[in-house]
Design an enzyme around this catalytic site. Structure first.
Site, PDB file in Angstrom:
ATOM      1  N   GLY A 204      -1.748  -4.747  -0.602  1.00  0.00           N
ATOM      2  CA  GLY A 204      -1.738  -4.519   0.309  1.00  0.00           C
ATOM      3  C   GLY A 204      -0.627  -4.252   1.080  1.00  0.00           C
ATOM      4  NE  ARG A 205       4.281  -2.497  -1.672  1.00  0.00           N
ATOM      5  CZ  ARG A 205       4.814  -3.170  -2.311  1.00  0.00           C
ATOM      6  NH1 ARG A 205       5.368  -4.369  -2.577  1.00  0.00           N
ATOM      7  NH2 ARG A 205       4.882  -2.452  -3.912  1.00  0.00           N
ATOM      8  CG  LEU A 206      -1.156  -5.832   5.302  1.00  0.00           C
ATOM      9  CD1 LEU A 206      -2.823  -5.628   5.113  1.00  0.00           C
ATOM     10  CD2 LEU A 206      -0.110  -5.860   6.353  1.00  0.00           C
ATOM     11  CG  HIS A 207       3.327  -9.723   1.170  1.00  0.00           C
ATOM     12  ND1 HIS A 207       2.325  -9.008   0.279  1.00  0.00           N
ATOM     13  CD2 HIS A 207       4.242  -8.811   0.639  1.00  0.00           C
ATOM     14  CE1 HIS A 207       2.669  -8.083  -0.515  1.00  0.00           C
ATOM     15  NE2 HIS A 207       4.581  -7.831  -0.527  1.00  0.00           N
TER      16      HIS A 207
END
Ligand SMILES: Cc1cc2nc3c(=O)[nH]c(=O)nc-3n(C[C@H](O)[C@H](O)[C@H](O)COP(=O)(O)O)c2cc1C
Length: 226
Positions: A204-207
């Site tokens: 979710g690109r919540l790196h």
């Protein structure tokens, strides 16, 4: 009763809670950095798992970047080592402005490492030892190639290598016996780490990002928003 925001927060947490960096960041990032590099090498997915983009810049702040190989990671001082021609464009820029930055990227694990710091010349004994371990043609190439200078043709380079082979008494057919010393214009740079960021890709690109900044003999660390 839990609010909508709390419900959403717990749903998001279940998505982003996996596969990130450890909840409690280690004191020093060097061991994790080394583990990540070893993991990339063990994956078998890269010819050069230790390849990194090295950015240098002129004293007036004009940057340039290229790939070099990270040959060593040291704990004291926290640093990495790469080898090159001291008279190349990068060598010249580092001589005039020692600040440098590096980035390594291992797509198979969604990992990135960013390093910033000051470079210094590796001590000559260590450069000699590494040079001695190189293949014959690499040694001759280090003498023959005026790295970053214009070249008229590939033939010119071949002639330069042949001239160095003759000068060092190398018979290319029965190679190996001649001792070729390290050229004075070729050796290692040690990049002493002032800042190191570990970036772990998460769904979710919540790196997950964490950065360590050198403070005296220790490190200060914090997570960063992705
Ligand atoms: C995978 C890879 C590894 C490389 N490793 C090195 C290296 O360790 N040292 C080096 O001087 N150049 C290395 N090069 C070549 C550099 O990218 C660059 O072309 C060269 O050093 C000249 O750069 P400069 O003109 O900016 O000084 C490598 C290139 C690639 C693609």
């Amino acid at each position: 009763m839990a609010s909508l925001t709390e419900h959403l927060a717990s749903a998001v947490a279940s998505l982003v809670g996996h596969g990130g960096l450890p909840g409690t960041l280690p004191e020093s990032p060097v061991r994790m950095f080394r583990d990540w590099l070893e993991d990339a090498a063990a994956s078998g997915k890269y010819d050069d798992p230790n390849a990194m983009v090295l950015a240098t810049s002129t004293p007036d702040g004009r940057p340039s970047a290229r790939v070099v190989l990270c040959k060593q990671i040291d704990d004291q001082p926290p640093s990495i080592v790469f080898f090159t021609n001291y008279q190349s464009r990068k060598g010249d820029e580092l001589t005039r402005n020692p600040h440098a930055a590096c980035v390594m990227h291992w797509p198979h694990a969604q990992r990135q490492v960013r390093i910033e710091g000051r470079t210094e010349l590796l001590d000559s004994a260590a450069s000699d030892a590494y040079f001695a371990s190189r293949a014959l043609l690499s040694k001759l190439g280090a003498w023959a190639s005026h790295q970053s200078q214009p070249l008229q043709s590939r033939g010119q380079l071949v002639q330069q290598v042949a001239a160095e082979a003759a000068r060092h008494g190398v018979d290319m057919l029965s190679a190996g016996s001649a001792r070729i010393p390290r050229p004075p214009h070729w050796g290692g740079f040690r990049l002493v780490i002032e800042r190191l960021e570990l970036w772990q890709g998460v769904q979710g690109r919540l790196h997950d990002r964490a950065v360590w900044t050198r403070r005296g003999d220790g490190w200060e660390s914090t997570r960063l928003q992705p």
